[in-house]
Design an enzyme around this catalytic site. Structure first.
Site, PDB file in Angstrom:
ATOM      1  N   GLU A  97      15.673   4.958  18.339  1.00 43.10           N
ATOM      2  CA  GLU A  97      14.443   4.968  17.232  1.00 43.10           C
ATOM      3  C   GLU A  97      14.041   3.593  16.443  1.00 43.10           C
ATOM      4  O   GLU A  97      16.134   4.285  16.084  1.00 43.10           O
ATOM      5  CB  GLU A  97      13.743   6.195  17.137  1.00 43.10           C
ATOM      6  CG  GLU A  97      13.000   6.485  15.786  1.00 43.10           C
ATOM      7  CD  GLU A  97      12.329   7.367  15.978  1.00 43.10           C
ATOM      8  OE1 GLU A  97      13.516   8.738  16.270  1.00 43.10           O
ATOM      9  OE2 GLU A  97      11.480   7.332  14.648  1.00 43.10           O
ATOM     10  N   LYS A 281      13.407  16.591  11.557  1.00 43.19           N
ATOM     11  CA  LYS A 281      13.441  16.221  12.033  1.00 43.19           C
ATOM     12  C   LYS A 281      13.948  14.526  11.952  1.00 43.19           C
ATOM     13  O   LYS A 281      15.115  13.883  12.405  1.00 43.19           O
ATOM     14  CB  LYS A 281      12.462  15.417  12.825  1.00 43.19           C
ATOM     15  CG  LYS A 281      12.050  14.517  14.653  1.00 43.19           C
ATOM     16  CD  LYS A 281      11.968  13.728  14.247  1.00 43.19           C
ATOM     17  CE  LYS A 281      12.299  12.491  15.948  1.00 43.19           C
ATOM     18  NZ  LYS A 281      12.004  11.087  15.559  1.00 43.19           N
ATOM     19  N   ASP A 297      28.073  17.039  20.920  1.00 40.58           N
ATOM     20  CA  ASP A 297      26.744  17.698  21.762  1.00 40.58           C
ATOM     21  C   ASP A 297      25.336  18.314  20.800  1.00 40.58           C
ATOM     22  O   ASP A 297      25.578  19.341  19.968  1.00 40.58           O
ATOM     23  CB  ASP A 297      26.930  19.262  22.261  1.00 40.58           C
ATOM     24  CG  ASP A 297      25.764  20.368  23.379  1.00 40.58           C
ATOM     25  OD1 ASP A 297      25.123  20.206  23.201  1.00 40.58           O
ATOM     26  OD2 ASP A 297      26.049  20.826  23.865  1.00 40.58           O
ATOM     27  N   HIS A 394       9.287  -0.031   9.935  1.00 37.88           N
ATOM     28  CA  HIS A 394       8.870   0.235  10.877  1.00 37.88           C
ATOM     29  C   HIS A 394       8.576  -1.498  11.347  1.00 37.88           C
ATOM     30  O   HIS A 394       9.054  -1.370  13.169  1.00 37.88           O
ATOM     31  CB  HIS A 394       8.102   2.245  11.230  1.00 37.88           C
ATOM     32  CG  HIS A 394       8.950   2.583  11.838  1.00 37.88           C
ATOM     33  ND1 HIS A 394       9.847   2.685  12.604  1.00 37.88           N
ATOM     34  CD2 HIS A 394       8.413   4.046  11.141  1.00 37.88           C
ATOM     35  CE1 HIS A 394      10.105   4.315  13.098  1.00 37.88           C
ATOM     36  NE2 HIS A 394       9.245   4.733  11.558  1.00 37.88           N
TER      37      HIS A 394
HETATM   38  P1  NAD Z   1      36.929  21.892  25.006  1.00 32.03           P
HETATM   39  O1  NAD Z   1      37.008  23.132  26.268  1.00 32.03           O
HETATM   40  O2  NAD Z   1      37.070  20.521  25.953  1.00 32.03           O
HETATM   41  O3  NAD Z   1      38.243  21.312  24.432  1.00 32.03           O
HETATM   42  C1  NAD Z   1      38.946  22.495  23.703  1.00 32.03           C
HETATM   43  C2  NAD Z   1      39.970  22.168  23.892  1.00 32.03           C
HETATM   44  O4  NAD Z   1      40.349  21.414  23.048  1.00 32.03           O
HETATM   45  C3  NAD Z   1      40.684  23.878  23.305  1.00 32.03           C
HETATM   46  O5  NAD Z   1      40.413  24.850  24.260  1.00 32.03           O
HETATM   47  C4  NAD Z   1      41.748  23.443  23.029  1.00 32.03           C
HETATM   48  O6  NAD Z   1      43.213  23.863  23.885  1.00 32.03           O
HETATM   49  C5  NAD Z   1      41.935  22.221  23.341  1.00 32.03           C
HETATM   50  N1  NAD Z   1      42.400  21.095  21.425  1.00 32.03           N
HETATM   51  C6  NAD Z   1      43.212  20.262  21.544  1.00 32.03           C
HETATM   52  N2  NAD Z   1      43.724  19.820  20.451  1.00 32.03           N
HETATM   53  C7  NAD Z   1      43.170  20.748  19.828  1.00 32.03           C
HETATM   54  C8  NAD Z   1      42.921  20.902  17.917  1.00 32.03           C
HETATM   55  N3  NAD Z   1      43.014  20.330  17.653  1.00 32.03           N
HETATM   56  N4  NAD Z   1      41.569  22.289  18.203  1.00 32.03           N
HETATM   57  C9  NAD Z   1      41.030  22.370  18.733  1.00 32.03           C
HETATM   58  N5  NAD Z   1      41.428  22.459  20.111  1.00 32.03           N
HETATM   59  C10 NAD Z   1      42.037  21.533  20.472  1.00 32.03           C
HETATM   60  O7  NAD Z   1      35.437  21.839  24.382  1.00 32.03           O
HETATM   61  P2  NAD Z   1      35.081  22.810  23.242  1.00 32.03           P
HETATM   62  O8  NAD Z   1      35.216  22.107  21.896  1.00 32.03           O
HETATM   63  O9  NAD Z   1      35.869  24.474  24.051  1.00 32.03           O
HETATM   64  O10 NAD Z   1      33.475  23.009  23.942  1.00 32.03           O
HETATM   65  C11 NAD Z   1      32.772  22.100  23.998  1.00 32.03           C
HETATM   66  C12 NAD Z   1      32.047  21.507  25.062  1.00 32.03           C
HETATM   67  O11 NAD Z   1      31.561  22.602  24.906  1.00 32.03           O
HETATM   68  C13 NAD Z   1      30.669  20.610  24.559  1.00 32.03           C
HETATM   69  O12 NAD Z   1      30.649  19.429  26.155  1.00 32.03           O
HETATM   70  C14 NAD Z   1      29.292  21.857  25.056  1.00 32.03           C
HETATM   71  O13 NAD Z   1      28.721  20.520  25.673  1.00 32.03           O
HETATM   72  C15 NAD Z   1      29.765  22.196  25.989  1.00 32.03           C
HETATM   73  N6  NAD Z   1      28.941  23.354  25.849  1.00 32.03           N
HETATM   74  C16 NAD Z   1      28.389  23.879  24.492  1.00 32.03           C
HETATM   75  C17 NAD Z   1      27.469  25.094  25.356  1.00 32.03           C
HETATM   76  C18 NAD Z   1      26.475  25.605  24.195  1.00 32.03           C
HETATM   77  O14 NAD Z   1      26.177  24.985  22.739  1.00 32.03           O
HETATM   78  N7  NAD Z   1      25.983  26.732  23.917  1.00 32.03           N
HETATM   79  C19 NAD Z   1      28.212  25.629  26.424  1.00 32.03           C
HETATM   80  C20 NAD Z   1      28.731  26.067  27.020  1.00 32.03           C
HETATM   81  C21 NAD Z   1      29.160  25.042  26.849  1.00 32.03           C
END
Ligand code: NAD
Length: 439
Positions: A97, A281, A297, A394
């Site tokens: 946008e 928004k 996300d 815009h």
């Molecule tokens: P992920 O599982 O890819 O990463 C998290 C992992 O990174 C942790 O479990 C840990 O082992 C590791 N890690 C390494 N260094 C770290 C640090 N400094 N701090 C924390 N963890 C560290 O991702 P996530 O963050 O658990 O989940 C995010 C993803 O989940 C996004 O892609 C999202 O789109 C998706 N998702 C979202 C939903 C929702 O929002 N309702 C539901 C399901 C999945």
């Protein structure tokens, strides 16, 4: 199928024999999938080339989602002028946008006059829900869950996620929820996700504790999933704007008047949901753009921010008031579920590059920057809305897009757009006339 859709098919006999069943589509490699779709949909070579992708990005996007055929390029702009907690920052924004990046830069410039943004975050705590149905005595079950909280926390932290990075499950709470299907029990894990957004990690934890929760409640565990209402993961930003910064040479009003109109605009949004939806928004224009640029996300942010704004009646995420010294005092508070690790942030090459531009040290600093960006965007939009209106800013980019829609050759786009803006007549049919005239 609606009548309209049937008619649409009747008008497109070329598609009549095409059906969407493609056995084993997901097992094909990306290039073959693209060929299959191109063939079925009669895509031109140019359309195929526009979707196709290569190099490192091709392998990464293929791994991020399912049935991938290509990728879509969005503009990545960089918002300037930001000072966040005393540090200068460039902010990458991926958004299609026009005016969003310009507004963020303008808002940051307004805040810069009085030292920029100060931010704080409440922590990185997400809620994971274990949803229990068919519970014989829900109130007693809730108390039994609390009695076993320590064991539940321990089991959550035994799942092998987050703890080694300084995060982990910190607390357990439980509620009885009255529903149309009768009472249910909602058990919440409160999880410090450290530098991750944490959805996958929290989902692993809630699935891991489900047997314990089932045993404690005597009911049947159904949903085990994160809540996006991240109200324990709030980020706040504040700034002050001297009224004289709110006007420039062309303005026929003084800064105090513009300042007061901004406070009025906020009060209107606070009192009126029609306005509040658009007010927020505008905030999300910027928040989402930073999320997309960094591979975070944005749907989670959207869900969380609007759910938070709706608590106690839908209201604006920002606040504006006149300070004792006459400055415009601006604030924002919103749930920010973003990570600097995990998801696509560290995998997608462009997201990694965006993180390089941003140069934040961990998820908390990123969350503070998100808040500052949302506030900058909203401040600049409100200033424009109460002053010259938003169409003036815009119009140039919009007119250029209209010129492109009218198939203006690249070397004529700017001129066609400029003429339409000068005439105050920005329409595709006018652009076509101008193309004919100038070609
Ligand atoms: P992920 O599982 O890819 O990463 C998290 C992992 O990174 C942790 O479990 C840990 O082992 C590791 N890690 C390494 N260094 C770290 C640090 N400094 N701090 C924390 N963890 C560290 O991702 P996530 O963050 O658990 O989940 C995010 C993803 O989940 C996004 O892609 C999202 O789109 C998706 N998702 C979202 C939903 C929702 O929002 N309702 C539901 C399901 C999945």
């Amino acid at each position: 199928m609606s009548v309209a859709t049937e008619n649409a098919y009747a008008e497109r006999p070329d598609r009549a024999g095409m059906h969407s069943r493609i056995p084993d589509f997901y097992t094909e490699d990306r290039g073959t999938r693209l060929e299959t779709v191109a063939d079925r949909c009669d895509l031109t070579e140019a359309q195929v080339a526009a979707l196709d992708t290569d190099g490192e990005t091709a392998a990464v996007v293929d791994g991020l989602s399912e049935n991938v055929v290509g990728s879509i390029a969005l503009p990545v702009g960089v918002a300037t002028n930001f000072v966040v907690d005393g540090e200068d920052r460039l902010v990458p924004m991926a958004v299609e946008e026009s005016s969003v990046v310009a507004a963020a830069s303008k808002g940051a410039k307004l805040a810069r006059h009085a030292g920029g943004f100060t931010t704080d975050v409440t922590g990185q705590v997400m809620v994971g829900q274990v949803h229990v149905v068919d519970v014989p005595d829900p109130e007693a079950a809730r108390v039994r869950v609390l009695d076993r909280a320590e064991a539940i926390v321990e089991t959550a932290n035994d799942q092998g996620v987050l703890v080694s990075h300084g995060g982990g499950c910190r607390d357990v709470t439980a509620r009885v929820v009255e529903t149309r299907q009768g009472p249910m029990v909602a058990v919440h894990l409160h999880v410090d996700t450290a530098d991750a957004m944490g959805a996958n990690a929290v989902n692993t934890m809630v699935e891991g504790v489900a047997p314990l929760v089932a045993e404690a409640t005597g009911g049947e565990v159904s949903l085990r999933v994160l809540s996006n209402l991240a109200d324990r993961r709030l980020a706040r930003a504040h700034c002050r704007v001297p009224p004289e910064s709110l006007v420039d040479g062309d303005d026929d009003r003084d800064g105090e008047t513009v300042r007061d109109r901004i406070v009025d605009a906020w009060a209107f949004a606070d009192a009126d949901e029609y306005r509040a939806a658009t007010h927020n928004k505008g905030v999300m224009n910027a928040v989402d753009a930073l999320a997309v640029a960094t591979g975070n996300d944005w749907r989670a942010l959207e869900a969380g921010c609007h759910a938070y704004a709706a608590q106690g009646g839908y209201s604006p995420l920002t606040t504006y008031e006149v300070g004792d010294d006459g400055t415009l005092v601006c604030g924002i508070e919103l749930p920010v579920q973003v990570g600097t690790v995990g998801g696509a942030t560290a995998v997608h090459p462009a997201a990694r590059a965006a993180m390089g531009i941003l140069d934040v040290d961990g998820a908390a600093e990123l969350a503070g920057t998100v808040a500052a960006l949302g506030l900058a965007e909203n401040l600049a939009s409100l200033r424009a809305l109460v002053s010259e209106g938003i169409q003036e800013g815009h119009m140039k980019l919009h007119a250029e897009n209209v010129a492109r829609q009218a198939d203006a050759p690249a070397d004529l786009v700017e001129e066609v757009a400029a003429r339409m803006v000068a005439e105050g007549d920005v329409r595709e049919s006018r652009a076509r006339e101008l193309v004919d005239e100038l070609a």
